[in-house]
Enzyme design. Sequence first.
Site, short mmCIF file in Angstrom:
data_model
loop_
_atom_site.label_atom_id
_atom_site.label_comp_id
_atom_site.label_asym_id
_atom_site.label_seq_id
_atom_site.Cartn_x
_atom_site.Cartn_y
_atom_site.Cartn_z
N GLU A 1 43.31 31.67 42.34
CA GLU A 1 42.52 32.63 41.58
C GLU A 1 43.36 32.99 40.37
O GLU A 1 44.39 33.66 40.48
CB GLU A 1 42.21 33.85 42.45
CG GLU A 1 41.17 34.78 41.82
CD GLU A 1 41.80 36.03 41.26
OE1 GLU A 1 42.11 36.03 40.04
OE2 GLU A 1 41.98 36.98 42.01
N CYS B 1 42.59 41.11 36.76
CA CYS B 1 42.16 39.73 36.54
C CYS B 1 40.69 39.66 36.20
O CYS B 1 40.22 38.65 35.67
CB CYS B 1 42.47 38.87 37.76
SG CYS B 1 41.70 39.47 39.29
#
Length: 703
Positions: free
Chosen positions: A278, A315
């Site tokens: 990720e 993020c």
Amino acid sequence: MLELENSDSAAQHAADSTTSAAALKTLSSLVYGEHFVAQQHLRTVYHAISGDAIYQVGSYGIDTQAVVKYAKQKGALIAAWTFHQRANALKQAAQYLMARKEEFYALAQATGCTRKDAWIDIEGGIGTLYAYSSLVRRELCDEIAWVEDTWIPLSKQGNFGAKHILTPKAGVAVHINAFNFPIWGMLEKIAPTLLAGVPCIVKPATEGAELTHAVVKAIHESGFLPEGSLQLICGQTYDLFDHLNAQDTVTFTGSAATGQQLRAHPHLNAHSIPFSMEADSVNSAILTEQANDETIDLFVREIFREMTTKAGQKCTAIRRAFVPSALLDSVQDRLIAKLQKVAVGSPEQDNVTMGALASVKQKRDVAAKVELLSQDAEIIYGSHLRKDVEIQALNLEKSAFYPPTVLRCNTPLNAANIHSVEAFGPVVTLMPYTNLAELADLVARGEGSLVASIVRNLDENIEGLLTKITPWHGRVHILDSESAKESTGHGSPLPYLVHGGPGRAGGGEELGGLRAVKHYMQRTAVQGSPNVMTQVSHSWTAGAQVYEDRVHPFKKSFDELRIGERLLTARRTVTEADIVNFGCLSGDHFYAHMDKISAAESLFGERVAHGYFIVSAAAGLFVDAAAGPVIANYGMDNLRFVEPVKIGDTIQVELTCKQKTPKLQRDPEQKPHGVVVWDIKVKNQRNELVATYDILTLVEREL
């Protein structure tokens, strides 16, 4: 060596050597049942606000092979636990952590967080444990293995078939986490891993490692998880990958560049070790072409929140904001007006609304990225290059503060950096678009993102836009005046939804409810007879052996019932009076049941019984009316009406004990009980199946 360093960090290490090691504590790694404290190759971590050295991190000398061995020998005990045992242990650990949350809040100040920011990391992370525990206890049986589907017949006579079964991998999961959420980032990964029955080795980022260490230490102290099921390496992992095998899993959260290097590790490729990434991505917010005044405010509010929460160190934060050309000036003015009210400074001050970045190194990185972005766009507010924002700090050079920064790119079709460079801080670039095709092209230039937000008018159709951008995103958040009342926001990954994205975002999936648990389990297609399937899945399979007894199954306690125990009921002939009476009682006067002429012209050719009358009549045939161990009907699953029942047809029911699941006794005064799943087959006089379903009953236990 998994902690890659650039020239800035190398220079920082040189400065670290002047710091007295005796004056600083060294974080221990919690491995093979002990606190391992490294003596060499230590890296110093600095307070994000004051700039003072606060602790050292290092892992030189850890026997990484022993770490893996310890997990697979000691920690593997969790694989022998049932899903509910794992889920209850996770819930107890969460309760233990929540009772100590103030300790974590105190440590979070060193990372530059406001209390509101730290809440996301601390209580949001602990909340993820609660959510996963509840999901598993609610959705999965109390078994070690997970039977994923029903019987799949592979032969004409039904004597050979298959089921897919998920079992814990006989390995360990290595979780390499980013610096921005040292608690949540760890807990959202270990929750599905431990629930799958797989032990974990966690490697936190150096900045914020103290928080991760405190939580892991507390989990160990709680004693709710098996020894060895959770280990922590603070520092570098050195040759850890070389000791993994095909039963192991690696997950990574961080920069795309670092993730790609790790993914290409020769040992991982040689042994086909799953690697889930990720990575950072340039997430988007899109204001639709028909936006009104209220919609513009929602759009600006969402960008503002993503810029200032955690100082933009998420993020999922918005990096590119796409605005219809005619509305760009209005959006710019409203966003800057909101940002001018932000107070940047030490979270200890009451008026502060935005804290610092995690480290001076991070501040330098954001500054460098802003300069790259400024090659494509004009800096219109903030940044290290302007004096728009006053920062309340005693020493700006030593602290990690960075002002909220807005750039504007008027020609995004001719730009490159704004679509590929992510400044991991409070930075956003505004850019115009003229039509849907152009917008779709611009969004796709991000090459894959975790999330995009579409902000629309309440009555606006965005189906065309959604279709074009979904291939590039793991999640799309649609915001309007209706959803805004309860929306968790653009940047909030939730335990039940996939957190991940395609392309640049890594192609992995974190979270995602039960999908995430499956990631750490092996799916195996098991083939055989109905009897062997019943044996291995602890669930009766159609065609397997049945047991009949003169004692009605509803007179038996949970413990007395056997999987495969069957009752073949008496018969009942369905009459016209049954259909008419049920129609009057229920109010269901559908023509196929009540109108002789219309029914004759239908596909049935004549009047048929209500489906729910068949279900009710079946219950009348199999239920034992006397008081007994059956407490209540708990529900019905998988109902299918297979053939119509006409006037004069005779029905009979086969009731078979399919599965038993004991339930946790929450109240000591409550009678112990469990859930029994019964397979119901209703057949007609020609032995044709007319209805099939499962019913669930709560049944008293003897224990």
